[in-house]
Design a protein around this motif. Structure first.
Motif, PDB file in Angstrom:
ATOM      1  N   ARG A 120      -5.183   3.263  -5.030  1.00 49.69           N
ATOM      2  CA  ARG A 120      -5.400   4.417  -4.151  1.00 49.69           C
ATOM      3  C   ARG A 120      -6.241   5.427  -4.922  1.00 49.69           C
ATOM      4  O   ARG A 120      -5.908   5.807  -6.035  1.00 49.69           O
ATOM      5  CB  ARG A 120      -4.066   5.078  -3.762  1.00 49.69           C
ATOM      6  CG  ARG A 120      -3.054   4.187  -3.060  1.00 49.69           C
ATOM      7  CD  ARG A 120      -3.496   3.646  -1.713  1.00 49.69           C
ATOM      8  NE  ARG A 120      -3.932   4.625  -0.761  1.00 49.69           N
ATOM      9  CZ  ARG A 120      -3.220   5.100   0.240  1.00 49.69           C
ATOM     10  NH1 ARG A 120      -1.988   4.703   0.418  1.00 49.69           N
ATOM     11  NH2 ARG A 120      -3.718   5.966   1.077  1.00 49.69           N
TER      12      ARG A 120
ATOM     13  N   VAL B 226      -0.715  15.065  -5.984  1.00 50.04           N
ATOM     14  CA  VAL B 226      -0.745  13.736  -5.390  1.00 50.04           C
ATOM     15  C   VAL B 226       0.658  13.156  -5.555  1.00 50.04           C
ATOM     16  O   VAL B 226       1.171  13.086  -6.672  1.00 50.04           O
ATOM     17  CB  VAL B 226      -1.786  12.822  -6.077  1.00 50.04           C
ATOM     18  CG1 VAL B 226      -1.789  11.441  -5.438  1.00 50.04           C
ATOM     19  CG2 VAL B 226      -3.177  13.444  -6.028  1.00 50.04           C
TER      20      VAL B 226
ATOM     21  N   LYS C 150       0.875  -1.171   0.000  1.00 44.06           N
ATOM     22  CA  LYS C 150       0.000   0.000   0.000  1.00 44.06           C
ATOM     23  C   LYS C 150       0.915   1.224   0.000  1.00 44.06           C
ATOM     24  O   LYS C 150       1.467   1.590   1.037  1.00 44.06           O
ATOM     25  CB  LYS C 150      -0.893  -0.007   1.234  1.00 44.06           C
ATOM     26  CG  LYS C 150      -1.956   1.044   1.216  1.00 44.06           C
ATOM     27  CD  LYS C 150      -2.918   0.838   2.364  1.00 44.06           C
ATOM     28  CE  LYS C 150      -4.046   1.822   2.263  1.00 44.06           C
ATOM     29  NZ  LYS C 150      -4.999   1.647   3.354  1.00 44.06           N
ATOM     30  N   PRO C 151       1.106   1.826  -1.168  1.00 42.43           N
ATOM     31  CA  PRO C 151       2.070   2.931  -1.239  1.00 42.43           C
ATOM     32  C   PRO C 151       1.641   4.130  -0.392  1.00 42.43           C
ATOM     33  O   PRO C 151       0.469   4.476  -0.331  1.00 42.43           O
ATOM     34  CB  PRO C 151       2.097   3.286  -2.724  1.00 42.43           C
ATOM     35  CG  PRO C 151       0.876   2.703  -3.313  1.00 42.43           C
ATOM     36  CD  PRO C 151       0.461   1.563  -2.437  1.00 42.43           C
ATOM     37  N   ARG C 152       2.613   4.723   0.254  1.00 43.47           N
ATOM     38  CA  ARG C 152       2.370   5.942   1.044  1.00 43.47           C
ATOM     39  C   ARG C 152       2.033   7.061   0.070  1.00 43.47           C
ATOM     40  O   ARG C 152       2.722   7.253  -0.933  1.00 43.47           O
ATOM     41  CB  ARG C 152       3.602   6.316   1.852  1.00 43.47           C
ATOM     42  CG  ARG C 152       4.090   5.226   2.760  1.00 43.47           C
ATOM     43  CD  ARG C 152       3.175   5.076   3.924  1.00 43.47           C
ATOM     44  NE  ARG C 152       3.742   4.087   4.845  1.00 43.47           N
ATOM     45  CZ  ARG C 152       3.102   3.635   5.881  1.00 43.47           C
ATOM     46  NH1 ARG C 152       1.891   4.047   6.147  1.00 43.47           N
ATOM     47  NH2 ARG C 152       3.660   2.743   6.665  1.00 43.47           N
ATOM     48  N   THR C 153       0.968   7.789   0.362  1.00 44.18           N
ATOM     49  CA  THR C 153       0.472   8.806  -0.563  1.00 44.18           C
ATOM     50  C   THR C 153       0.201  10.098   0.180  1.00 44.18           C
ATOM     51  O   THR C 153      -0.401  10.085   1.258  1.00 44.18           O
ATOM     52  CB  THR C 153      -0.818   8.313  -1.245  1.00 44.18           C
ATOM     53  OG1 THR C 153      -0.548   7.069  -1.891  1.00 44.18           O
ATOM     54  CG2 THR C 153      -1.328   9.301  -2.267  1.00 44.18           C
ATOM     55  N   ASP C 154       0.634  11.212  -0.405  1.00 48.50           N
ATOM     56  CA  ASP C 154       0.337  12.541   0.122  1.00 48.50           C
ATOM     57  C   ASP C 154      -0.530  13.269  -0.893  1.00 48.50           C
ATOM     58  O   ASP C 154      -0.287  13.182  -2.097  1.00 48.50           O
ATOM     59  CB  ASP C 154       1.615  13.363   0.328  1.00 48.50           C
ATOM     60  CG  ASP C 154       2.536  12.772   1.380  1.00 48.50           C
ATOM     61  OD1 ASP C 154       2.039  12.021   2.243  1.00 48.50           O
ATOM     62  OD2 ASP C 154       3.743  13.058   1.333  1.00 48.50           O
TER      63      ASP C 154
ATOM     64  N   CYS D 117       3.052   9.866  -4.549  1.00 52.94           N
ATOM     65  CA  CYS D 117       2.895   8.477  -4.142  1.00 52.94           C
ATOM     66  C   CYS D 117       4.242   7.764  -4.216  1.00 52.94           C
ATOM     67  O   CYS D 117       4.897   7.799  -5.259  1.00 52.94           O
ATOM     68  CB  CYS D 117       1.882   7.848  -5.105  1.00 52.94           C
ATOM     69  SG  CYS D 117       1.267   6.269  -4.647  1.00 52.94           S
ATOM     70  N   ASN D 118       4.667   7.132  -3.127  1.00 47.91           N
ATOM     71  CA  ASN D 118       5.922   6.375  -3.118  1.00 47.91           C
ATOM     72  C   ASN D 118       5.687   4.985  -3.704  1.00 47.91           C
ATOM     73  O   ASN D 118       4.913   4.203  -3.154  1.00 47.91           O
ATOM     74  CB  ASN D 118       6.463   6.236  -1.698  1.00 47.91           C
ATOM     75  CG  ASN D 118       7.034   7.524  -1.176  1.00 47.91           C
ATOM     76  OD1 ASN D 118       7.260   8.471  -1.914  1.00 47.91           O
ATOM     77  ND2 ASN D 118       7.275   7.577   0.114  1.00 47.91           N
TER      78      ASN D 118
END
Length: 152
Positions: free
Chosen positions: A111, A59, A45-49, A61-62
């Motif tokens: 996401r 947006v 679950k990629p970390r998303t800002d 996303c890692n």
């Protein structure tokens, strides 16, 4: 009070003395010898800002190790959502290799981000560099319509 005691007993059963003693005598006995057992791997679950400025919604996303071919970006105009999806595949298992620790996640992910009404869905740009996906959604000025209402 009884509920608390019941919960404490259940927790104690999870970590009974035999298990703990065995772990500290030979911690490698718990090695992950069957890496094909997906129950041992965490979901990716990629970390998303998501942030917003006066001119755009961003947006970030890692997605380490992923190529742009592995990632899909969809825009649902009706529901005003941006969805980033993809899949991190398992690496091929080496013969005669015993895993003692598996922390990297695998699997498909998705996401979704709701977008405000004042963004330009046709002007979206995306860039993937060094494992970081950046999606920029420019804002547009909404026309404000004013009309008079007659009173009956």
């Amino acid at each position: 009070m009884q509920s608390n005691n019941k919960n404490n007993r259940q927790l104690a059963n999870l970590f009974n003395d035999d298990w703990i003693d065995h772990f500290f005598v030979n911690p490698w006995a718990f090695s992950l010898q069957n890496r094909d057992d997906d129950r041992l791997l965490k979901e990716f679950k990629p970390r998303t800002d998501v942030s917003e400025t006066a001119n755009e919604v961003k947006v970030v996303c890692n997605v380490p190790g992923m190529k742009k071919e592995d990632i899909k970006i969809d825009v649902d105009e009706q529901h005003r959502t941006l969805t980033i999806s993809g899949e991190v595949k398992k690496e091929k298992k080496e013969e005669n290799e015993t895993y003692h620790c598996v922390e990297r996640s695998v699997g498909s992910f998705s996401r979704s981000v709701y977008l405000p009404k004042n963004v330009d869905l046709d002007g979206i740009k995306a860039n993937l560099e060094h494992g970081v996906l950046r999606v920029n959604i420019p804002k547009k000025t909404l026309e404000r319509k004013t009309r008079s209402v007659n009173i009956d």
